[in-house]
Design a protein around this motif. Structure first.
Motif: not given
Length: 466
Positions: A18-31, A33-39, A42-47
């Protein structure tokens, strides 16, 4: 080419992006979902755990379009199912089944005036009940299909049987008419011969009469000539011969001049000719008061061509399974309906040691085996194992001084009596008393190879004079 569904799934929520975003490491996440992880700080790729360079990563528009197309397709495929599961009036899920209207309803429908007083059950229970009812209906319909197929097969067999039945009936009719023709031809020949014989006798008589008249005529002519000669003689000669001449004239005696009775007696030969021939034909014709109905005979019963006798055979005949036929027991009824008046017939039992005779109601079952008792619509006399029994309820043993070779059955429908006699001395064997309300038929049963035969009766002709 469509992507596998796992390539369109967010690694965090495991659902379609849902509303996917693309990180510099080429991994994609829901916007989200990524916000909850970064909250967490740690602002890093969950994968891959690579630190993200941007706090607001860009949207993955290509992936977003693909995911939205997939979700749209899913919604379109699920829409009919959801419509089916929801009430068309209230949009609520159909959770109840109305037992009166036989349809699924929602809880709002149940509270409405339309269904408020109706009995309802949960959909889960209704499904089981309805499936049972449909299964029962299916079995009933399948039974009907099987019955129709059986009737169809029987109908085809009956069509073939009707053709063979018609041919056989026509053959037997021809035989009987040939016999009648033969009797008529013999009678015609005899009557023509009688006329010819009388003609010859009358002609011989006429010849004798003519011969006699010729002799008399000659004698008279000669006598006349003698008298004429004497009249021409001298008186004395005439007187001398007078006595002899006179005696000769007196001695001539003429024969009878009665000419009656010389012609052929036409009246004798033609008077009521057709009636007298018909009366003579009665000597060659049998009349039986009861005639068996072959359409009711059990397949193991063999009937005679004239339908007046029957016997049992272990080899059943090929006959159709029609409703009138007795299917379970070796029975047959006659085609003579008895609904009033007095009737009788005599059956020759002979050497048959296993039989039942009497009457049966028109409605007795033909496709099931029932006891031949009055409560079942049978009034019969039984002979089996050397013993006679009146088939009452229970059967009544009978003691007879001798075993009759013939049985006379006599029914008085109006008086409600059925009697069995030994016709040799007209003694009563047994009798039934019953108030008959239904049409009766003469009834026969046997499991013996020795025939039962309905005896013919004499035909009497009575002339009514006005």
């Amino acid at each position: 080419m469509s992507l596998p569904e796992e390539d369109l799934t967010c690694p965090v929520c495991c659902d379609i992006f849902t509303d996917p975003v693309l990180l510099s490491c080429s991994h994609s996440f829901c916007r989200a979902c990524l916000k909850r992880c970064w909250d967490t700080g740690l602002r890093e790729c969950p994968v891959c755990r690579k630190r993200a360079s941007k706090y607001f990563p860009p949207s993955n528009l290509a992936l977003k379009n693909v995911c939205e197309a997939l979700l749209q397709t899913r919604r379109q495929s699920l829409a009919p199912t959801e419509d089916k599961m929801n009430c068309s009036l209230h949009g609520e899920k159909l959770k109840l089944f109305c037992q009166v209207d036989k349809q699924p309803i929602c809880v709002v429908c149940q509270s409405s005036k339309l269904h408020k007083t109706h009995d309802c059950s949960p959909v889960e229970e209704a499904v089981l009940d309805c499936k049972d009812e449909l299964a029962l209906s299916l079995k009933t319909l399948q039974d009907k299909v099987d019955s129709l197929k059986r009737i169809q097969r029987t109908s085809a067999d009956m069509s073939k049987y009707i053709k063979s039945q018609a041919l056989e009936t026509q053959r037997l009719i021809r035989i009987q008419f040939e016999q009648l023709h033969q009797v008529l031809c013999q009678e015609e020949s005899a009557r023509l011969a009688a006329v010819k014989k009388e003609e010859e006798e009358k002609i011989v008589g006429m010849k004798d009469k003519i011969k006699e008249l010729s002799a008399e005529l000659l004698s008279l002519t000669e006598t006349i000539a003698v008298i004429q000669e004497q009249l021409k003689e001298d008186d004395m000669v005439m007187l001398k011969n007078f006595k002899a001449t006179q005696d000769r004239g007196k001695s001539i005696v003429l024969g009878s001049d009665n000419m009656s009775g010389l012609l052929i007696d036409v009246t004798k030969h033609l008077c009521n000719l057709k009636y007298r021939v018909w009366e003579k034909m009665l000597e060659h014709i049998d009349y039986t008061p009861v005639t068996l109905d072959p359409n009711t005979a059990h397949p193991c019963l063999i009937l005679s061509d004239n339908l007046t006798s029957l016997y049992y055979s272990k080899q059943p005949s090929s006959c159709p399974d029609n409703p009138e036929r007795f299917h379970m027991s070796a029975e047959v009824v006659a085609m003579t309906p008895l609904g009033s008046g007095s009737h009788h017939w005599v059956v020759e039992t002979g050497s048959n040691q296993d039989w039942l005779l009497g009457v049966a109601s028109l409605s007795v079952p033909r496709n099931s085996e029932v006891s031949a008792r009055p409560e079942n619509g049978f009034w019969t006399l039984c002979f089996r194992d050397g013993e006679f029994r009146a088939m009452t309820s229970p059967p009544t043993p009978l003691t007879l001084s001798r075993t009759p070779k013939q049985i006379k059955v006599q029914l008085d429908y109006n008086k409600g009596t059925l009697s069995f006699f030994d016709p040799a001395d007209n003694t009563v064997i047994c009798a039934f008393t019953h108030t008959f309300t239904e049409t009766l038929l003469p009834y026969f049963y046997t499991q013996s190879s020795h025939p039962l035969r309905i005896m013919p009766e004499k035909v009497l002709v009575t002339m009514l004079r006005q």
